[in-house]
Write an enzyme that holds these catalytic residues in place. Structure first.
Site, PDB file in Angstrom:
ATOM      1  N   ASN A  24      60.944  32.062 -31.466  1.00  0.00           N
ATOM      2  CA  ASN A  24      60.627  31.770 -30.074  1.00  0.00           C
ATOM      3  C   ASN A  24      61.918  31.861 -29.253  1.00  0.00           C
ATOM      4  O   ASN A  24      62.879  31.121 -29.514  1.00  0.00           O
ATOM      5  CB  ASN A  24      60.017  30.368 -29.972  1.00  0.00           C
ATOM      6  CG  ASN A  24      59.520  30.059 -28.579  1.00  0.00           C
ATOM      7  OD1 ASN A  24      60.225  30.286 -27.599  1.00  0.00           O
ATOM      8  ND2 ASN A  24      58.321  29.535 -28.471  1.00  0.00           N
ATOM      9  N   ASP A  41      62.216  31.368 -25.942  1.00  0.00           N
ATOM     10  CA  ASP A  41      62.124  30.679 -24.647  1.00  0.00           C
ATOM     11  C   ASP A  41      63.461  30.120 -24.193  1.00  0.00           C
ATOM     12  O   ASP A  41      63.833  30.222 -23.019  1.00  0.00           O
ATOM     13  CB  ASP A  41      61.114  29.533 -24.720  1.00  0.00           C
ATOM     14  CG  ASP A  41      59.688  30.005 -24.858  1.00  0.00           C
ATOM     15  OD1 ASP A  41      59.441  31.218 -24.724  1.00  0.00           O
ATOM     16  OD2 ASP A  41      58.811  29.157 -25.101  1.00  0.00           O
ATOM     17  N   HIS A  42      64.201  29.485 -25.125  1.00  0.00           N
ATOM     18  CA  HIS A  42      65.387  28.753 -24.697  1.00  0.00           C
ATOM     19  C   HIS A  42      66.618  29.635 -24.546  1.00  0.00           C
ATOM     20  O   HIS A  42      67.648  29.163 -24.046  1.00  0.00           O
ATOM     21  CB  HIS A  42      65.628  27.564 -25.621  1.00  0.00           C
ATOM     22  CG  HIS A  42      64.512  26.565 -25.526  1.00  0.00           C
ATOM     23  ND1 HIS A  42      64.140  25.988 -24.323  1.00  0.00           N
ATOM     24  CD2 HIS A  42      63.647  26.092 -26.447  1.00  0.00           C
ATOM     25  CE1 HIS A  42      63.116  25.172 -24.524  1.00  0.00           C
ATOM     26  NE2 HIS A  42      62.794  25.221 -25.799  1.00  0.00           N
ATOM     27  N   ARG A  99      71.664  29.025 -14.802  1.00  0.00           N
ATOM     28  CA  ARG A  99      72.668  29.554 -13.880  1.00  0.00           C
ATOM     29  C   ARG A  99      72.076  30.563 -12.897  1.00  0.00           C
ATOM     30  O   ARG A  99      72.523  30.645 -11.749  1.00  0.00           O
ATOM     31  CB  ARG A  99      73.790  30.218 -14.686  1.00  0.00           C
ATOM     32  CG  ARG A  99      74.849  30.950 -13.858  1.00  0.00           C
ATOM     33  CD  ARG A  99      75.600  30.025 -12.898  1.00  0.00           C
ATOM     34  NE  ARG A  99      76.382  29.043 -13.587  1.00  0.00           N
ATOM     35  CZ  ARG A  99      77.652  29.183 -13.942  1.00  0.00           C
ATOM     36  NH1 ARG A  99      78.281  30.321 -13.695  1.00  0.00           N
ATOM     37  NH2 ARG A  99      78.292  28.207 -14.531  1.00  0.00           N
ATOM     38  N   HIS A 111      56.743  32.087 -24.353  1.00  0.00           N
ATOM     39  CA  HIS A 111      55.747  31.315 -23.605  1.00  0.00           C
ATOM     40  C   HIS A 111      55.976  31.538 -22.110  1.00  0.00           C
ATOM     41  O   HIS A 111      56.973  31.090 -21.545  1.00  0.00           O
ATOM     42  CB  HIS A 111      55.895  29.824 -23.956  1.00  0.00           C
ATOM     43  CG  HIS A 111      54.889  28.937 -23.304  1.00  0.00           C
ATOM     44  ND1 HIS A 111      54.839  27.577 -23.551  1.00  0.00           N
ATOM     45  CD2 HIS A 111      53.890  29.186 -22.420  1.00  0.00           C
ATOM     46  CE1 HIS A 111      53.849  27.040 -22.845  1.00  0.00           C
ATOM     47  NE2 HIS A 111      53.277  28.000 -22.149  1.00  0.00           N
ATOM     48  N   ARG A 164      55.149  30.291 -18.949  1.00  0.00           N
ATOM     49  CA  ARG A 164      54.562  29.093 -18.359  1.00  0.00           C
ATOM     50  C   ARG A 164      54.179  29.333 -16.901  1.00  0.00           C
ATOM     51  O   ARG A 164      54.756  30.180 -16.220  1.00  0.00           O
ATOM     52  CB  ARG A 164      55.547  27.924 -18.435  1.00  0.00           C
ATOM     53  CG  ARG A 164      55.814  27.395 -19.832  1.00  0.00           C
ATOM     54  CD  ARG A 164      56.758  26.200 -19.765  1.00  0.00           C
ATOM     55  NE  ARG A 164      56.164  25.130 -18.990  1.00  0.00           N
ATOM     56  CZ  ARG A 164      55.605  24.031 -19.517  1.00  0.00           C
ATOM     57  NH1 ARG A 164      55.569  23.877 -20.834  1.00  0.00           N
ATOM     58  NH2 ARG A 164      55.100  23.096 -18.741  1.00  0.00           N
ATOM     59  N   ARG A 166      59.588  28.176 -15.938  1.00  0.00           N
ATOM     60  CA  ARG A 166      60.851  27.463 -16.106  1.00  0.00           C
ATOM     61  C   ARG A 166      61.842  28.189 -17.018  1.00  0.00           C
ATOM     62  O   ARG A 166      63.036  27.904 -16.991  1.00  0.00           O
ATOM     63  CB  ARG A 166      60.608  26.049 -16.641  1.00  0.00           C
ATOM     64  CG  ARG A 166      60.079  25.988 -18.064  1.00  0.00           C
ATOM     65  CD  ARG A 166      59.960  24.575 -18.574  1.00  0.00           C
ATOM     66  NE  ARG A 166      59.038  23.779 -17.777  1.00  0.00           N
ATOM     67  CZ  ARG A 166      58.635  22.560 -18.125  1.00  0.00           C
ATOM     68  NH1 ARG A 166      59.082  22.016 -19.240  1.00  0.00           N
ATOM     69  NH2 ARG A 166      57.786  21.886 -17.366  1.00  0.00           N
ATOM     70  N   GLU A 168      52.561  33.207 -25.910  1.00  0.00           N
ATOM     71  CA  GLU A 168      52.061  31.844 -25.725  1.00  0.00           C
ATOM     72  C   GLU A 168      51.722  31.648 -24.259  1.00  0.00           C
ATOM     73  O   GLU A 168      52.487  32.058 -23.372  1.00  0.00           O
ATOM     74  CB  GLU A 168      53.096  30.806 -26.161  1.00  0.00           C
ATOM     75  CG  GLU A 168      53.197  30.634 -27.646  1.00  0.00           C
ATOM     76  CD  GLU A 168      53.959  29.385 -28.024  1.00  0.00           C
ATOM     77  OE1 GLU A 168      54.454  28.676 -27.125  1.00  0.00           O
ATOM     78  OE2 GLU A 168      54.073  29.104 -29.232  1.00  0.00           O
ATOM     79  N   THR A 200      58.463  19.906 -23.074  1.00  0.00           N
ATOM     80  CA  THR A 200      57.940  21.015 -23.862  1.00  0.00           C
ATOM     81  C   THR A 200      56.520  20.658 -24.254  1.00  0.00           C
ATOM     82  O   THR A 200      56.069  19.542 -23.974  1.00  0.00           O
ATOM     83  CB  THR A 200      58.813  21.288 -25.109  1.00  0.00           C
ATOM     84  OG1 THR A 200      58.356  22.474 -25.757  1.00  0.00           O
ATOM     85  CG2 THR A 200      58.773  20.118 -26.071  1.00  0.00           C
ATOM     86  N   THR A 201      55.808  21.568 -24.890  1.00  0.00           N
ATOM     87  CA  THR A 201      54.416  21.307 -25.246  1.00  0.00           C
ATOM     88  C   THR A 201      54.308  20.051 -26.097  1.00  0.00           C
ATOM     89  O   THR A 201      54.958  19.935 -27.134  1.00  0.00           O
ATOM     90  CB  THR A 201      53.831  22.501 -26.021  1.00  0.00           C
ATOM     91  OG1 THR A 201      54.055  23.696 -25.256  1.00  0.00           O
ATOM     92  CG2 THR A 201      52.342  22.323 -26.238  1.00  0.00           C
ATOM     93  N   GLU A 208      47.378  27.609 -34.750  1.00  0.00           N
ATOM     94  CA  GLU A 208      48.738  27.143 -34.992  1.00  0.00           C
ATOM     95  C   GLU A 208      48.733  25.626 -35.008  1.00  0.00           C
ATOM     96  O   GLU A 208      48.334  24.988 -34.025  1.00  0.00           O
ATOM     97  CB  GLU A 208      49.709  27.662 -33.934  1.00  0.00           C
ATOM     98  CG  GLU A 208      51.144  27.153 -34.168  1.00  0.00           C
ATOM     99  CD  GLU A 208      52.180  27.833 -33.301  1.00  0.00           C
ATOM    100  OE1 GLU A 208      52.338  29.069 -33.449  1.00  0.00           O
ATOM    101  OE2 GLU A 208      52.818  27.146 -32.479  1.00  0.00           O
ATOM    102  N   HIS A 255      56.526  23.899 -33.704  1.00  0.00           N
ATOM    103  CA  HIS A 255      56.966  22.832 -32.816  1.00  0.00           C
ATOM    104  C   HIS A 255      57.801  21.800 -33.568  1.00  0.00           C
ATOM    105  O   HIS A 255      57.322  21.117 -34.464  1.00  0.00           O
ATOM    106  CB  HIS A 255      55.826  22.121 -32.087  1.00  0.00           C
ATOM    107  CG  HIS A 255      56.333  21.350 -30.900  1.00  0.00           C
ATOM    108  ND1 HIS A 255      56.477  21.925 -29.651  1.00  0.00           N
ATOM    109  CD2 HIS A 255      56.769  20.084 -30.768  1.00  0.00           C
ATOM    110  CE1 HIS A 255      56.963  21.042 -28.812  1.00  0.00           C
ATOM    111  NE2 HIS A 255      57.164  19.915 -29.478  1.00  0.00           N
ATOM    112  N   GLY A 256      59.054  21.728 -33.181  1.00  0.00           N
ATOM    113  CA  GLY A 256      59.964  20.727 -33.724  1.00  0.00           C
ATOM    114  C   GLY A 256      60.504  21.034 -35.103  1.00  0.00           C
ATOM    115  O   GLY A 256      61.246  20.230 -35.679  1.00  0.00           O
ATOM    116  N   HIS A 278      63.787  26.330 -30.691  1.00  0.00           N
ATOM    117  CA  HIS A 278      64.886  25.457 -30.260  1.00  0.00           C
ATOM    118  C   HIS A 278      65.920  25.236 -31.350  1.00  0.00           C
ATOM    119  O   HIS A 278      67.131  25.282 -31.102  1.00  0.00           O
ATOM    120  CB  HIS A 278      64.327  24.115 -29.785  1.00  0.00           C
ATOM    121  CG  HIS A 278      65.362  23.221 -29.179  1.00  0.00           C
ATOM    122  ND1 HIS A 278      66.059  22.297 -29.918  1.00  0.00           N
ATOM    123  CD2 HIS A 278      65.834  23.122 -27.910  1.00  0.00           C
ATOM    124  CE1 HIS A 278      66.905  21.653 -29.136  1.00  0.00           C
ATOM    125  NE2 HIS A 278      66.787  22.138 -27.913  1.00  0.00           N
TER     126      HIS A 278
END
Length: 236
Positions: A9, A11-12, A20, A52, A54, A58, A79, A109-110, A146, A186-187, A209
């Site tokens: 993933n 996303d981050h 920035r 994802h 969103r 974001r 996602e 987050t979700t 999932e 997740h996590g 993440h």
């Protein structure tokens, strides 16, 4: 059963860029580039890329999804929340897979899994549109689920950990019995992935993440390789 597949993933990666350059999306200096990160993941052995889009934009932006679709060589897992706007984008982008997730505007987050019972009619309409346009629980015509592993990952006591692990194992058994592909995400990090190995019938993990965090210290390629190594010898 063999090695689990890894969907990274990204996303981050976009979160860091947006910190920035959110107000300067077309800046030549906008970095880091999520698509460059995705390419490195693929070269390093990842089996797919997850992003994802969103409603609040974001992190991942529309242009990111378009560029991912045009450039990645493995598969694109899109996602998305179950909203008409994002659904239209998904149908236009035509990802390899779509993962419907709950979204709350104020969440970091979700926060949990999708309530398929409460949202049954809306989900049914969305899934039918996705299938009709060639994208991609049994009654709704889905092909995979999932498992949301956030509660397991964040368990603070062995008792809670055991309860959540048992719940996830039961869900995985039920889904497998219904001939659904079972993924998880997740996590999940480099430590608690040992618990994930105890969940049966898993095909793919979507992790973001933890890999981004590890990459700060060891580099992006090494972070992906280390996660792949921890996913080896899965016997679910």
């Amino acid at each position: 059963m063999g090695t689990l597949r890894l969907g990274v993933n990204i996303d981050h990666i976009a979160t860091l860029r947006q910190a920035r350059y959110a107000t300067m999306p077309d800046s030549k200096n906008a970095e880091p580039d999520p698509i460059a990160a995705a390419s490195i993941c693929e070269r390093t052995g990842a089996h797919g890329i997850t992003a994802h889009l969103r409603a609040d934009r974001r992190h991942i932006q529309d242009r990111d999804m378009e560029r991912l679709r045009a450039n990645i060589m493995t598969k694109l897992n899109f996602e998305m929340g179950n909203t008409p706007e994002i659904l239209d984008i998904a149908i236009r982008i035509r990802p390899d897979e779509v993962c419907l997730v709950p979204e709350k505007r104020a969440e970091v987050t979700t926060e949990g899994g999708l309530d398929a019972i409460a949202s049954r009619l809306d989900l049914l309409n969305t899934i039918q549109r996705l299938h009709a346009n060639g994208d991609c629980a049994t009654e709704l015509g889905v092909e995979m689920i999932e498992l949301h592993t956030g509660k397991l990952a964040n368990a603070f006591t062995e008792k809670v950990e055991a309860q959540e692990l048992d719940r996830l194992c039961q869900c995985a058994q039920h889904a497998h019995g219904s001939k659904l592909q079972v993924n998880a995400g997740h996590g999940i990090n480099y430590r608690n992935i040992a618990l994930i190995h105890r969940i049966p019938h898993l095909s793919e993990l979507n992790i973001g993440h933890a890999i981004v965090s590890r990459a700060i210290f060891v580099g992006w390629e090494n972070a992906v390789r280390e996660m792949l190594a921890r996913m080896e010898n899965y016997n679910g």
